[in-house]
Design an enzyme around this catalytic site. Structure first.
Site, mmCIF file in Angstrom:
data_model
loop_
_atom_site.group_PDB
_atom_site.id
_atom_site.type_symbol
_atom_site.label_atom_id
_atom_site.label_comp_id
_atom_site.label_asym_id
_atom_site.label_seq_id
_atom_site.Cartn_x
_atom_site.Cartn_y
_atom_site.Cartn_z
ATOM 1 C CD GLU A 78 -2.431 1.835 0.388
ATOM 2 O OE1 GLU A 78 -3.271 1.111 -0.155
ATOM 3 O OE2 GLU A 78 -2.190 3.016 0.007
ATOM 4 C CB THR A 133 -21.306 6.752 2.861
ATOM 5 O OG1 THR A 133 -20.590 7.924 2.479
ATOM 6 C CG2 THR A 133 -22.471 7.192 3.692
ATOM 7 C CB ALA A 167 -24.559 3.317 0.265
ATOM 8 C CG ASN A 192 -6.020 5.861 3.668
ATOM 9 O OD1 ASN A 192 -6.419 6.807 2.996
ATOM 10 N ND2 ASN A 192 -6.792 4.833 3.955
ATOM 11 C CG HIS A 250 -20.009 6.029 -6.833
ATOM 12 N ND1 HIS A 250 -21.358 6.223 -6.631
ATOM 13 C CD2 HIS A 250 -19.468 5.888 -5.599
ATOM 14 C CE1 HIS A 250 -21.616 6.218 -5.326
ATOM 15 N NE2 HIS A 250 -20.486 6.020 -4.675
ATOM 16 C CB THR A 252 -17.909 -0.363 -2.853
ATOM 17 O OG1 THR A 252 -17.605 0.995 -3.147
ATOM 18 C CG2 THR A 252 -16.695 -1.008 -2.218
ATOM 19 C CB SER A 309 -7.659 7.861 0.075
ATOM 20 O OG SER A 309 -8.740 8.690 0.314
ATOM 21 C CG ASN A 358 -15.456 0.986 -7.801
ATOM 22 O OD1 ASN A 358 -15.861 -0.071 -7.342
ATOM 23 N ND2 ASN A 358 -15.348 2.088 -7.065
HETATM 24 C C1 LIG Z 1 -16.549 9.962 1.427
HETATM 25 C C2 LIG Z 1 -16.734 8.733 0.575
HETATM 26 C C3 LIG Z 1 -17.964 8.086 0.584
HETATM 27 C C4 LIG Z 1 -18.150 6.942 -0.207
HETATM 28 N N1 LIG Z 1 -19.320 6.271 -0.093
HETATM 29 C C5 LIG Z 1 -19.511 5.137 -0.795
HETATM 30 C C6 LIG Z 1 -20.696 4.369 -0.612
HETATM 31 O O1 LIG Z 1 -21.552 4.704 0.199
HETATM 32 N N2 LIG Z 1 -20.844 3.240 -1.351
HETATM 33 C C7 LIG Z 1 -19.905 2.835 -2.265
HETATM 34 O O2 LIG Z 1 -20.115 1.827 -2.928
HETATM 35 N N3 LIG Z 1 -18.755 3.538 -2.424
HETATM 36 C C8 LIG Z 1 -18.533 4.655 -1.711
HETATM 37 N N4 LIG Z 1 -17.357 5.339 -1.842
HETATM 38 C C9 LIG Z 1 -16.363 4.827 -2.807
HETATM 39 C C10 LIG Z 1 -15.609 3.632 -2.215
HETATM 40 O O3 LIG Z 1 -14.875 4.048 -1.102
HETATM 41 C C11 LIG Z 1 -14.733 3.036 -3.300
HETATM 42 O O4 LIG Z 1 -15.613 2.530 -4.307
HETATM 43 C C12 LIG Z 1 -13.883 1.871 -2.789
HETATM 44 O O5 LIG Z 1 -13.066 2.259 -1.722
HETATM 45 C C13 LIG Z 1 -13.018 1.332 -3.932
HETATM 46 O O6 LIG Z 1 -12.198 0.308 -3.420
HETATM 47 P P1 LIG Z 1 -10.847 -0.106 -4.129
HETATM 48 O O7 LIG Z 1 -10.255 -1.178 -3.291
HETATM 49 O O8 LIG Z 1 -11.116 -0.484 -5.532
HETATM 50 O O9 LIG Z 1 -9.935 1.196 -4.191
HETATM 51 P P2 LIG Z 1 -9.462 2.266 -3.106
HETATM 52 O O10 LIG Z 1 -10.333 2.203 -1.911
HETATM 53 O O11 LIG Z 1 -9.357 3.539 -3.836
HETATM 54 O O12 LIG Z 1 -8.008 1.764 -2.672
HETATM 55 C C14 LIG Z 1 -6.933 1.743 -3.576
HETATM 56 C C15 LIG Z 1 -5.633 1.777 -2.780
HETATM 57 O O13 LIG Z 1 -4.570 1.369 -3.653
HETATM 58 C C16 LIG Z 1 -3.423 2.129 -3.335
HETATM 59 N N5 LIG Z 1 -2.524 2.145 -4.515
HETATM 60 C C17 LIG Z 1 -2.792 2.652 -5.744
HETATM 61 N N6 LIG Z 1 -1.759 2.480 -6.580
HETATM 62 C C18 LIG Z 1 -0.781 1.866 -5.853
HETATM 63 C C19 LIG Z 1 0.537 1.436 -6.167
HETATM 64 N N7 LIG Z 1 1.068 1.567 -7.411
HETATM 65 N N8 LIG Z 1 1.271 0.861 -5.170
HETATM 66 C C20 LIG Z 1 0.757 0.697 -3.928
HETATM 67 N N9 LIG Z 1 -0.502 1.091 -3.589
HETATM 68 C C21 LIG Z 1 -1.270 1.661 -4.541
HETATM 69 C C22 LIG Z 1 -3.967 3.490 -2.997
HETATM 70 O O14 LIG Z 1 -3.041 4.241 -2.230
HETATM 71 C C23 LIG Z 1 -5.263 3.159 -2.255
HETATM 72 O O15 LIG Z 1 -5.082 3.126 -0.866
HETATM 73 C C24 LIG Z 1 -17.104 6.466 -1.053
HETATM 74 C C25 LIG Z 1 -15.869 7.116 -1.032
HETATM 75 C C26 LIG Z 1 -15.685 8.229 -0.223
HETATM 76 C C27 LIG Z 1 -14.331 8.898 -0.190
#
Ligand SMILES: Cc1cc2nc3c(=O)[nH]c(=O)nc-3n(C[C@H](O)[C@H](O)[C@H](O)COP(=O)(O)OP(=O)(O)OC[C@H]3O[C@@H](n4cnc5c(N)ncnc54)[C@H](O)[C@@H]3O)c2cc1C
Length: 501
Positions: A35, A118, A120, A109, A435, A481, A107, A469
């Site tokens: 990460e 959130t 949902a 982290n 999204h 998500t 983000s 996504n």
């Molecule tokens: C305020 C807020 C409210 C939301 N509410 C909703 C909701 O209600 N319902 C919903 O479905 N979605 C919601 N979302 C969106 C949801 O958070 C995302 O759809 C979801 O987190 C996506 O997951 P992910 O694992 O694909 O990616 P992410 O959560 O974006 O995680 C990707 C991670 O990969 C890391 N990364 C990227 N590239 C590299 C690299 N080369 N090397 C190492 N690490 C790397 C990044 O640092 C990051 O931490 C919300 C988002 C926010 C901010």
């Protein structure tokens, strides 16, 4: 070089779902997760929304990415990004809030956006669903994703306020709908607590036992995957940079899953020389209309209005859901408790005791190959990776859908009360939905229209999987998500099976 069975890049909900599925079903696989961002306070991948005061402020500040907050410039001034996120700087200024996705955020982290979200988790309906995946198989994956995310419709108590909101919405929308697509409490990744305010699910819950000391799982934070190492049709390892020390190491693996979000997953492939034509294309987010409603006290009984000050719990409206249902309502409606909403929506006057709810209406975006993220050959982002550049426009069809949605929302507002000052229905700048989808989408065949196969494996590669996504190929209005975690579970199962053989 040291070796692992699986390397997962990115620790958000989808990377965590892949790691957990492989650990649960795999043949004693050793999994490394890397990460780019730091581990935050609290449990590994715990939601920052469960933290309070200074601890929460510090965790949100630590998630932001230095160098990715360009000053607002041009006629369209961007407000600050939402807590814990940073705008993708995109190397340009914005003259138009609906061109180029100026509100797109990310983000960095442990837990990714999934510790700020959130929660949902509605299931998609009708044309939102992926037509070429068998419905039974997809429902099985949804069930597993709901189990990993602890999805429930009982996270908030059933108060009079909430039942009033759902009754009024039901009167407008329910006729002619099947039971599972009627107005109902939003399925949430959250757990009920005695106070009435839920405990929010982060990636700690998805990781399960992996979030604690686990002999076959290692998580390296502040570690950037900067290149995939390729040999023929296989990824044989990953080049990692320790962002604290600058040290570079190479780690081998039998399989690699990239779950870095819809901008940074294609970025890593592009930087590694994997550049199929569909990579970065078909990028879409959901045009989002927001408004705030002062509920008409006449909808509630008088006793309730008199007792609200003493009964904070009774003031919880929770989160309610108007499901996507074609053809009458090809939108996704989310009516939220003010504090649960990630977006502001106007102000209430001092001393105005009327309950307030926020109403978010999401529309689908017309999917076009030219809406895309590309990467600079010369400029780099805050991590030293090729800088993303977003090309994105709303079409005439998108504007018509937004106009129709605004009309429906205005009707709801006048039926239920009136807008809070400054809270009239407004289309938010492109990217506000968070999204983002489609930029490494799934296709039924290796015909150039997609990047991954139905199991999330990159076409033409044996052991490279993508999660997030970005794999979703359809135009959706509902929160993505749950769908991308479900698909990640399918990828995890495919990886586990492959590791066995
Ligand atoms: C305020 C807020 C409210 C939301 N509410 C909703 C909701 O209600 N319902 C919903 O479905 N979605 C919601 N979302 C969106 C949801 O958070 C995302 O759809 C979801 O987190 C996506 O997951 P992910 O694992 O694909 O990616 P992410 O959560 O974006 O995680 C990707 C991670 O990969 C890391 N990364 C990227 N590239 C590299 C690299 N080369 N090397 C190492 N690490 C790397 C990044 O640092 C990051 O931490 C919300 C988002 C926010 C901010």
């Amino acid at each position: 070089m040291t070796g692992f069975d699986l390397i997962v890049i990115g620790s958000g909900p989808t990377g965590s779902a892949v790691a957990r599925t492989v650990a649960d079903t795999g043949p004693r696989a050793r999994v490394l997760m890397v990460e780019a961002g730091p581990r935050l306070a609290g449990t590994l991948g715990g939601s920052v929304r469960n933290l309070v005061g200074d601890e929460r402020t510090a965790a949100e500040a630590a998630s932001e990415i230095p160098g990715e907050h360009p000053e607002a410039s041009g006629p369209f001034a961007r407000p600050g990004a939402r807590s814990g996120t940073s705008y993708i700087s995109n190397g340009r200024s914005y003259g138009n809030p609906f061109s180029g996705m100026p509100a797109a955020v990310m983000s960095a982290n442990v837990g990714g956006l999934g510790v700020h979200w959130t929660g949902a988790c509605p299931r998609p309906g009708g044309s939102e669903r992926i037509g070429f995946l068998p419905a039974g198989q997809m429902n099985d994956l949804f069930e597993e994703a709901e189990r990993l995310l602890h999805v429930t419709q009982d996270a908030y108590p059933m108060t009079q306020l909430r039942s009033t909101v759902e009754r009024e919405l039901g009167n407008v929308f329910d006729e002619g709908r099947p039971r599972d697509r009627r107005v109902q409490p939003m399925p949430l990744a959250a757990e009920p607590t005695p106070s009435g305010r839920p405990r929010w699910v982060g990636t700690d819950t998805i990781l399960g036992t992996l979030a604690h000391r686990h002999p076959r799982f290692e998580l390296r934070d502040c570690t950037l995957a900067e290149r995939l190492i390729i040999s023929g049709d296989r990824v044989i390892g990953v080049r990692l940079r320790d962002l604290r020390t600058g040290d570079v190491t190479k780690v081998t693996a039998d399989a690699v899953a990239v779950a870095g979000d819809p901008f940074r997953t294609p970025q890593l492939l592009w930087a590694s020389g994997i550049r199929p034509d569909a990579l970065g294309r078909h990028l879409n987010d959901q045009p989002q209309i927001m408004c705030g409603i002062h509920l008409d006290p006449a909808l509630l009984d008088g006793e309730f209005a008199a007792s609200t000050a003493e009964h904070e719990r009774e003031m919880l409206s929770g989160v309610s859901w108007i499901p996507f249902h074609e053809p009458g309502y090809p939108f996704h409606g989310q009516i939220m408790q003010r504090e649960a909403s990630p977006m502001g929506f106007g102000d209430t006057a001092d001393g105005d005791a009327r309950p307030v709810v926020g109403l978010g209406c999401f529309t689908t975006k017309e999917i076009r190959a030219e809406d895309r993220v590309t990467f600079s050959e010369t400029e780099t982002d805050a991590f030293g990776m090729p800088r993303p550049v977003i090309h994105y426009e709303l079409t005439a069809r998108d504007h018509a859908a937004v106009d129709r949605a605004v009309e429906i929302v205005l009707g709801l507002v006048s039926r239920m009360g009136e807008p809070v000052p400054g809270g009239a229905p407004t289309l938010q700048p492109a990217g506000s939905s968070i999204h983002y989808q489609g930029s490494y989408r799934m296709s039924a065949a290796d015909d150039g229209t997609g990047v991954v196969d139905p199991e999330g494996r990159v076409w033409g590669f044996e052991n490279l999987f993508l999660a997030g996504n970005g794999v979703i190929p359809t135009a959706t209005a509902c929160n993505p998500t749950l769908t991308s975690v479900a698909i990640a579970v399918g990828s995890g199962r495919a990886i586990a099976k492959q590791l066995e053989t």
